[in-house]
Write an enzyme that holds these catalytic residues in place. Structure first.
Site, PDB file in Angstrom:
ATOM      1  N   ASP A 108       0.825  -1.210   0.000  1.00  0.00           N
ATOM      2  CA  ASP A 108       0.000   0.000   0.000  1.00  0.00           C
ATOM      3  C   ASP A 108       0.859   1.260   0.000  1.00  0.00           C
ATOM      4  O   ASP A 108       0.506   2.255  -0.628  1.00  0.00           O
ATOM      5  CB  ASP A 108      -0.911   0.014   1.231  1.00  0.00           C
ATOM      6  CG  ASP A 108      -1.966  -1.065   1.152  1.00  0.00           C
ATOM      7  OD1 ASP A 108      -2.458  -1.316   0.040  1.00  0.00           O
ATOM      8  OD2 ASP A 108      -2.279  -1.662   2.194  1.00  0.00           O
ATOM      9  N   GLY A 109       1.983   1.194   0.728  1.00  0.00           N
ATOM     10  CA  GLY A 109       2.883   2.349   0.775  1.00  0.00           C
ATOM     11  C   GLY A 109       3.362   2.707  -0.630  1.00  0.00           C
ATOM     12  O   GLY A 109       3.440   3.886  -0.988  1.00  0.00           O
ATOM     13  N   TYR A 122      -5.168   4.278   9.035  1.00  0.00           N
ATOM     14  CA  TYR A 122      -5.012   4.942  10.338  1.00  0.00           C
ATOM     15  C   TYR A 122      -6.366   5.078  11.042  1.00  0.00           C
ATOM     16  O   TYR A 122      -6.517   4.805  12.239  1.00  0.00           O
ATOM     17  CB  TYR A 122      -4.390   6.328  10.117  1.00  0.00           C
ATOM     18  CG  TYR A 122      -3.652   6.904  11.290  1.00  0.00           C
ATOM     19  CD1 TYR A 122      -4.041   6.637  12.602  1.00  0.00           C
ATOM     20  CD2 TYR A 122      -2.550   7.735  11.093  1.00  0.00           C
ATOM     21  CE1 TYR A 122      -3.356   7.179  13.677  1.00  0.00           C
ATOM     22  CE2 TYR A 122      -1.855   8.278  12.158  1.00  0.00           C
ATOM     23  CZ  TYR A 122      -2.267   8.003  13.443  1.00  0.00           C
ATOM     24  OH  TYR A 122      -1.588   8.544  14.489  1.00  0.00           O
ATOM     25  N   ASN A 123      -7.374   5.506  10.282  1.00  0.00           N
ATOM     26  CA  ASN A 123      -8.722   5.678  10.831  1.00  0.00           C
ATOM     27  C   ASN A 123      -9.204   4.471  11.627  1.00  0.00           C
ATOM     28  O   ASN A 123      -9.815   4.603  12.677  1.00  0.00           O
ATOM     29  CB  ASN A 123      -9.679   5.970   9.664  1.00  0.00           C
ATOM     30  CG  ASN A 123     -11.137   5.956  10.075  1.00  0.00           C
ATOM     31  OD1 ASN A 123     -11.598   6.838  10.782  1.00  0.00           O
ATOM     32  ND2 ASN A 123     -11.846   4.919   9.661  1.00  0.00           N
ATOM     33  N   SER A 134      -7.385   2.257  13.171  1.00  0.00           N
ATOM     34  CA  SER A 134      -6.633   2.127  14.434  1.00  0.00           C
ATOM     35  C   SER A 134      -7.174   3.037  15.524  1.00  0.00           C
ATOM     36  O   SER A 134      -6.965   2.780  16.701  1.00  0.00           O
ATOM     37  CB  SER A 134      -5.155   2.479  14.234  1.00  0.00           C
ATOM     38  OG  SER A 134      -4.598   1.742  13.200  1.00  0.00           O
TER      39      SER A 134
END
Ligand code: NAP
Ligand code: MN
Length: 270
Positions: free
Chosen positions: A46-47, A164-165, A167
């Site tokens: 994904d990065g 992130y959301n 997490s």
């Protein structure tokens, strides 16, 4: 069809990128074009796909992305490293199919009145204070919504809702919805300080404006990058008018992708 290959530098990705390049060079209908591609193939995780997105950000509406996965999570990547020939066959039979995902517009205004900066996120933007508690007023449209106190705020797209959301307790949103979500990062809630305490989702005719406490040094991110550490007067977030397209030869259905990435084999219990 013009194709760019965007690969990370690990050995597995290099092997896949080399094999792709050779097959494209041998093909009658496909050519390599790193400058003005119609298809961008990201090779990595994904990065890598996030980097590919930002590399082609200025022409993002003219390209379709394809992700090949060489390890890591690869939430955005539909193809595995052993499927290069199948992908080439699909590219040769391409008829322009795509799925379209919403993006997040970021506008940053600075306390020293230097020109505003603009960002476009595929996953999310976070605002945190460099040290100490972040104190900020949050507006929805022009209406003061809450005074936030905590570590920071995370504003994400639907396709970024699994990053992130997730997490920080945000909901997973199907990217066919035009929406952006704001989730709190460790807010303080007690008799004196009060925030909503749950994630919220806004619609396309709304926007979020965050005004941090005067003179606070904050870190503002856009996907994997830090875009500002200056003293900012406000950040505005909207659902972008621009969208990102993924080629749809093999586009795993969103909820299937979520199960594969986060749950694994599901036993129906029968
Ligand atoms: P990274 O440290 O490798 O990313 C963290 C993990 O998030 C990786 O496993 C990555 O997958 C995965 N990921 C990225 N986008 C995702 C998506 N839309 N849905 C589900 N998982 C996703 O750094 P990176 O690869 O450069 O990715 C940057 C992203 O990391 C940021 O946009 C942010 O969302 C996330 N991040 C999360 C936290 C947190 O959860 N506390 C903190 C900082 C950043 P791959 O292994 O395939 O790369
Ligand atoms: Mn990564």
């Amino acid at each position: 069809m013009r194709i760019a290959i965007y690969s990370n530098l690990n050995a597995a990705s290099n092997r896949v990128a080399t094999s792709l390049r050779e097959k494209i060079e041998q093909s009658d209908t496909l050519t390599i074009d790193g400058l003005n591609p119609e298809i961008v193939i990201s090779v990595g995780g994904d990065g890598t796909l996030l980097s590919a997105f930002h590399h082609y950000q200025d022409i993002i509406e003219k390209v379709r992305l394809v992700g090949i996965h060489t390890g890591h999570l690869g939430f955005y990547t539909d193809w595995r490293d052993y499927e290069v020939q199948e992908l080439i066959d699909s590219l040769e039979n391409d008829d322009g199919q795509s799925v379209v995902y919403p993006l997040l517009d970021i506008k940053v205004n600075y306390a020293d009145h230097s020109p505003s900066d603009f960002g476009l996120a595929l996953n999310e933007s976070t605002l945190k204070q460099i040290s100490g508690l972040m104190v900020a007023d949050v507006f929805i449209k022009e209406q003061l919504f809450e005074s936030f106190r905590g570590d920071g705020l995370c504003i994400s797209t639907p396709s970024g809702s699994t990053a992130y959301n997730k997490s920080v307790g945000g909901a997973i949103i199907n990217p066919t919805l035009s929406a952006i979500q704001m989730a709190e990062i460790s807010s303080i809630n007690n008799r004196v300080f009060r925030t909503l305490g749950s994630p919220l989702i806004i619609s396309p005719d709304e926007w979020i404006k965050i005004i941090p406490n005067t003179n606070a040094r904050t870190i503002l991110t856009c996907d994997h990058q830090v875009i500002s550490t200056k003293v900012i007067s406000s950040v505005e977030y909207r659902i972008s008018k621009r969208k990102v397209k993924f080629a749809q030869y093999r586009h795993t259905q969103f909820w299937k992708r979520v199960t594969n990435s986060f749950i694994g084999e599901v036993d129906s219990g029968d």
